[in-house]
Write a protein that holds these residues in place. Structure first.
Motif, PDB file in Angstrom:
ATOM      1  N   VAL A 249      -5.472   4.235  -4.886  1.00 20.45           N
ATOM      2  CA  VAL A 249      -4.508   4.421  -3.804  1.00 20.45           C
ATOM      3  C   VAL A 249      -5.110   4.032  -2.460  1.00 20.45           C
ATOM      4  N   LEU A 250      -6.431   4.249  -2.305  1.00 16.94           N
ATOM      5  CA  LEU A 250      -7.098   3.865  -1.055  1.00 16.94           C
ATOM      6  C   LEU A 250      -7.203   2.344  -0.928  1.00 16.94           C
ATOM      7  N   MET A 251      -7.148   1.641  -2.082  1.00 19.93           N
ATOM      8  CA  MET A 251      -7.273   0.184  -2.096  1.00 19.93           C
ATOM      9  C   MET A 251      -5.914  -0.501  -2.163  1.00 19.93           C
ATOM     10  N   GLY A 252      -4.869   0.230  -1.854  1.00 14.68           N
ATOM     11  CA  GLY A 252      -3.546  -0.381  -1.836  1.00 14.68           C
ATOM     12  C   GLY A 252      -3.008  -0.678  -3.220  1.00 14.68           C
ATOM     13  N   GLY A 253      -3.460   0.079  -4.225  1.00 11.69           N
ATOM     14  CA  GLY A 253      -2.948  -0.125  -5.576  1.00 11.69           C
ATOM     15  C   GLY A 253      -3.999  -0.521  -6.577  1.00 11.69           C
ATOM     16  N   GLY A 254      -5.227  -0.726  -6.137  1.00  8.70           N
ATOM     17  CA  GLY A 254      -6.301  -1.084  -7.053  1.00  8.70           C
ATOM     18  C   GLY A 254      -7.038  -2.333  -6.615  1.00  8.70           C
ATOM     19  N   ILE A 255      -7.931  -2.805  -7.456  1.00  2.98           N
ATOM     20  CA  ILE A 255      -8.716  -4.008  -7.176  1.00  2.98           C
ATOM     21  C   ILE A 255      -7.883  -5.231  -7.504  1.00  2.98           C
ATOM     22  N   GLY A 256      -7.925  -6.213  -6.646  1.00  2.00           N
ATOM     23  CA  GLY A 256      -7.208  -7.446  -6.919  1.00  2.00           C
ATOM     24  C   GLY A 256      -7.757  -8.132  -8.165  1.00  2.00           C
ATOM     25  N   ALA A 257      -6.888  -8.508  -9.091  1.00  4.12           N
ATOM     26  CA  ALA A 257      -7.324  -9.172 -10.323  1.00  4.12           C
ATOM     27  C   ALA A 257      -8.053 -10.471  -9.979  1.00  4.12           C
ATOM     28  N   GLY A 258      -9.191 -10.692 -10.641  1.00  6.16           N
ATOM     29  CA  GLY A 258      -9.973 -11.898 -10.408  1.00  6.16           C
ATOM     30  C   GLY A 258     -10.874 -11.843  -9.196  1.00  6.16           C
ATOM     31  N   LEU A 410     -20.034 -12.690   0.146  1.00  9.27           N
ATOM     32  CA  LEU A 410     -19.474 -13.362  -1.018  1.00  9.27           C
ATOM     33  C   LEU A 410     -18.388 -12.542  -1.704  1.00  9.27           C
ATOM     34  N   PHE A 411     -18.321 -11.249  -1.408  1.00  7.57           N
ATOM     35  CA  PHE A 411     -17.444 -10.365  -2.163  1.00  7.57           C
ATOM     36  C   PHE A 411     -16.147 -10.089  -1.415  1.00  7.57           C
ATOM     37  N   HIS A 412     -15.066  -9.993  -2.208  1.00  3.87           N
ATOM     38  CA  HIS A 412     -13.772  -9.684  -1.622  1.00  3.87           C
ATOM     39  C   HIS A 412     -13.737  -8.247  -1.107  1.00  3.87           C
ATOM     40  N   ASN A 413     -14.378  -7.356  -1.866  1.00  3.36           N
ATOM     41  CA  ASN A 413     -14.304  -5.932  -1.553  1.00  3.36           C
ATOM     42  C   ASN A 413     -15.716  -5.339  -1.484  1.00  3.36           C
ATOM     43  N   VAL A 414     -15.942  -4.487  -0.496  1.00  2.00           N
ATOM     44  CA  VAL A 414     -17.218  -3.797  -0.344  1.00  2.00           C
ATOM     45  C   VAL A 414     -16.941  -2.300  -0.247  1.00  2.00           C
ATOM     46  N   ILE A 432     -14.285   2.424   2.113  1.00  2.55           N
ATOM     47  CA  ILE A 432     -14.059   1.015   1.816  1.00  2.55           C
ATOM     48  C   ILE A 432     -14.372   0.238   3.082  1.00  2.55           C
ATOM     49  N   VAL A 433     -15.457  -0.484   3.055  1.00  4.36           N
ATOM     50  CA  VAL A 433     -15.904  -1.214   4.243  1.00  4.36           C
ATOM     51  C   VAL A 433     -15.060  -2.458   4.460  1.00  4.36           C
ATOM     52  N   LYS A 434     -14.646  -3.082   3.343  1.00  3.47           N
ATOM     53  CA  LYS A 434     -13.968  -4.374   3.468  1.00  3.47           C
ATOM     54  C   LYS A 434     -13.079  -4.602   2.258  1.00  3.47           C
ATOM     55  N   MET A 435     -11.880  -5.125   2.514  1.00  2.00           N
ATOM     56  CA  MET A 435     -11.036  -5.695   1.471  1.00  2.00           C
ATOM     57  C   MET A 435     -10.427  -6.962   2.036  1.00  2.00           C
ATOM     58  N   ARG A 436     -10.772  -8.086   1.425  1.00  2.00           N
ATOM     59  CA  ARG A 436     -10.310  -9.369   1.960  1.00  2.00           C
ATOM     60  C   ARG A 436      -8.824  -9.570   1.649  1.00  2.00           C
ATOM     61  N   ASN A 437      -8.059  -9.908   2.673  1.00  2.00           N
ATOM     62  CA  ASN A 437      -6.630 -10.217   2.517  1.00  2.00           C
ATOM     63  C   ASN A 437      -5.831  -9.041   1.940  1.00  2.00           C
ATOM     64  N   SER A 438      -6.237  -7.847   2.269  1.00  2.00           N
ATOM     65  CA  SER A 438      -5.524  -6.682   1.742  1.00  2.00           C
ATOM     66  C   SER A 438      -5.709  -5.492   2.674  1.00  2.00           C
ATOM     67  N   ASP A 439      -4.678  -4.710   2.807  1.00  2.00           N
ATOM     68  CA  ASP A 439      -4.800  -3.493   3.594  1.00  2.00           C
ATOM     69  C   ASP A 439      -5.465  -2.419   2.744  1.00  2.00           C
ATOM     70  N   HIS A 440      -6.174  -1.505   3.383  1.00  2.00           N
ATOM     71  CA  HIS A 440      -6.872  -0.441   2.671  1.00  2.00           C
ATOM     72  C   HIS A 440      -7.113   0.721   3.622  1.00  2.00           C
TER      73      HIS A 440
END
Length: 479
Positions: A249-258, A410-414, A432-440
């Motif tokens: 829920v903190l990641m907006g629904g989970g980890i982005g696939a891939g 290099l990582f989408h999520n930290v 959650i320090v970072k989520m690329r192209n996603s709200d969190h």
């Protein structure tokens, strides 16, 4: 262009398909680098009764000793000696009635090649010929030999213990179509062997140093992953559950696939448990998972998971979970990447966990190389359509610094895990320090490790300092 496959795992990938028939290849390297084993493995892999391999020796080991040293290798077939692989000695032709003259040697090799049409001809050692003649005579002999071999279908291998200076000036290297340099590099905790294709005409070979190993299976090459074309990332969409209650829920629904996610934290904070929860979640959805570990063995991981009620032993036995354990003393970056690549090619894998990044960096011993390596490794995993979670160690005390290698970009999520002081007790915090192209969520949350694994609970209220201080602080109200 027609190519002769070497029969050596990984080498044809480096050579762009193998050797060209009629070509001349120099295998150069110090004593013990592996030249003789490599050449003989290629002979046994390619020779047939119709087109045998001819192995000429000059002043190298006696044939009986060469054969005796081959016995431990899987590629060696005793019945092939003679009908398929023929050993011949050139010493008498060099030390005959006209010492220093190379014509008898050239005539013998060329005649046998034209009459019997071997698939492979080896001269071991070509450098030893320099002890019997002058530079001018040797130049003419090599020119004559390579010119006549060009009209045959056989590939010619010239072996020698050449120094770098000799490789830069020797006539063998100017005439060769391919030059392969083999080296033995002492280092701790385990020495490294590598090869480099210095020159190869008419093909696109892979550049750089490529690790190889010699075992009972013989010579095996692990291509440098940065030089491989991994292809574009496979198009996968949607969100996948992390296996950590409260995190999705903190990641907006989970980890982005891939996507690729790094979990940072000190020793004992719960990174491995998070990784086990991630693959357990995947297995519950009939997804095939790969877990790469450098410390815990497969049995230890299965036992650890069982303490949280996760049954991974059955999944491993049925092939739904692949655990690849690499002891730290055997960790080599190229070998690791090739093993992962082969697992991905062996069937669809949906989730990959690598535990951990810190061990990989310490194994590299090539600081400048590591960012490119890490980028390529994440690239091959994403190209297979898999979702990656990798752990990395941080300091237990003081500020949480960038991991060794500086590759979090290099990582989408930290995701950062850390110990915190809560009055007189020690707690755990996650943000959650970072989520690329996603709200969190931007808040800092408490989490616990209990009988059911790692669970995220409520946010920490009225504290600050998570990124810059050794302990969280409660802000002092303005007076």
């Amino acid at each position: 262009m027609k190519r002769l496959a070497t029969g050596v795992p990984g080498l044809d990938v480096v050579l762009g398909g193998g050797l060209e028939p009629g070509s001349v290849t120099v295998l150069a390297g110090a004593p013990g680098a592996g030249k003789t084993i490599l050449a003989q493995q290629m002979c046994f892999a390619n020779a047939t009764p119709e087109h045998k391999a001819v192995y000429y020796t000059t002043l190298s080991e006696p044939h009986s000793k060469l054969v005796r040293h081959l016995d431990p290798f899987d590629f060696f077939v005793l019945q092939a000696l003679g009908p398929r692989v023929e050993y011949l000695h050139l010493g008498d032709l060099i030390r005959g009635d006209r010492p220093g003259r190379m014509e008898p040697l050239v005539d013998e090799v060329a005649r046998k090649t034209m009459d019997e049409h071997p698939v492979l001809v080896v001269i071991d050692s070509a450098k030893a010929l320099r002890d019997f003649t002058g530079e001018r005579e040797l130049r003419m002999a090599f020119y004559d030999l390579t010119s006549r071999m060009a009209h045959a279908d056989a590939a010619l291998l010239l072996l020698g213990e050449y120094t770098p200076a000799e490789m830069a000036a020797g006539v063998e290297f100017s005439l060769a179509d391919t030059i392969i340099h083999l080296a033995y590099e002492p280092r701790e905790p385990i020495d490294r062997r590598w090869l480099r294709v210095v020159k190869m005409r008419g093909t696109h070979h892979l550049e750089g140093k490529h690790t190889f190993r010699i075992s009972a299976r013989g010579f095996e090459v692990f291509p440098r992953i940065e030089t491989l074309d991994t292809g574009p990332a496979q198009e996968v969409t949607g969100r996948i559950h992390s296996g950590i209650p409260g995190l999705d829920v903190l990641m907006g629904g989970g980890i982005g696939a891939g996507e690729a996610t790094v979990i940072l934290g000190p020793s004992g904070i719960g990174k491995t448990i998070a990784g086990l929860g991630f693959v357990t979640e995947g297995i519950s959805k009939n997804e095939r998972c790969l877990y790469v570990t450098f410390q815990d063995t497969a049995d230890q991981l299965v036992k650890m998971a069982a303490t949280f009620g996760w049954e991974l032993g059955t999944a491993r036995d049925q092939g739904h979970l692949i655990v690849h354990h690499v002891p730290l003393g055997e960790l080599d970056l190229d070998l690791l990447a090739e093993r992962i690549r082969q697992e991905l090619l062996g069937g669809p894998i949906h989730r990959v966990v690598i535990d951990s990044l810190a061990e990989m960096v310490l194994a590299a011993r090539e600081t400048d190389r590591f960012p490119a390596y890490a980028r390529s490794l994440t690239g091959i995993i994403r190209a297979a359509g898999a979702t990656l979670v990798i752990t990395s160690e941080t300091a237990a005390l003081g500020p949480s610094q960038e991991p060794i290698g500086g590759v979090t970009f290099l990582f989408h999520n930290v995701i950062l895990l850390r110990y915190i002081e809560m009055k007189s007790s020690t707690g755990r915090a996650l943000n959650i320090v970072k989520m690329r192209n996603s709200d969190h969520s931007k808040d800092v949350y408490c989490f616990t490790v209990a009988a059911d694994g790692l669970t995220v609970s409520g946010p920490l209220e009225s504290v600050t300092g998570v990124l810059g201080w050794s302990a969280l602080r409660t802000p002092t109200p303005a007076s």
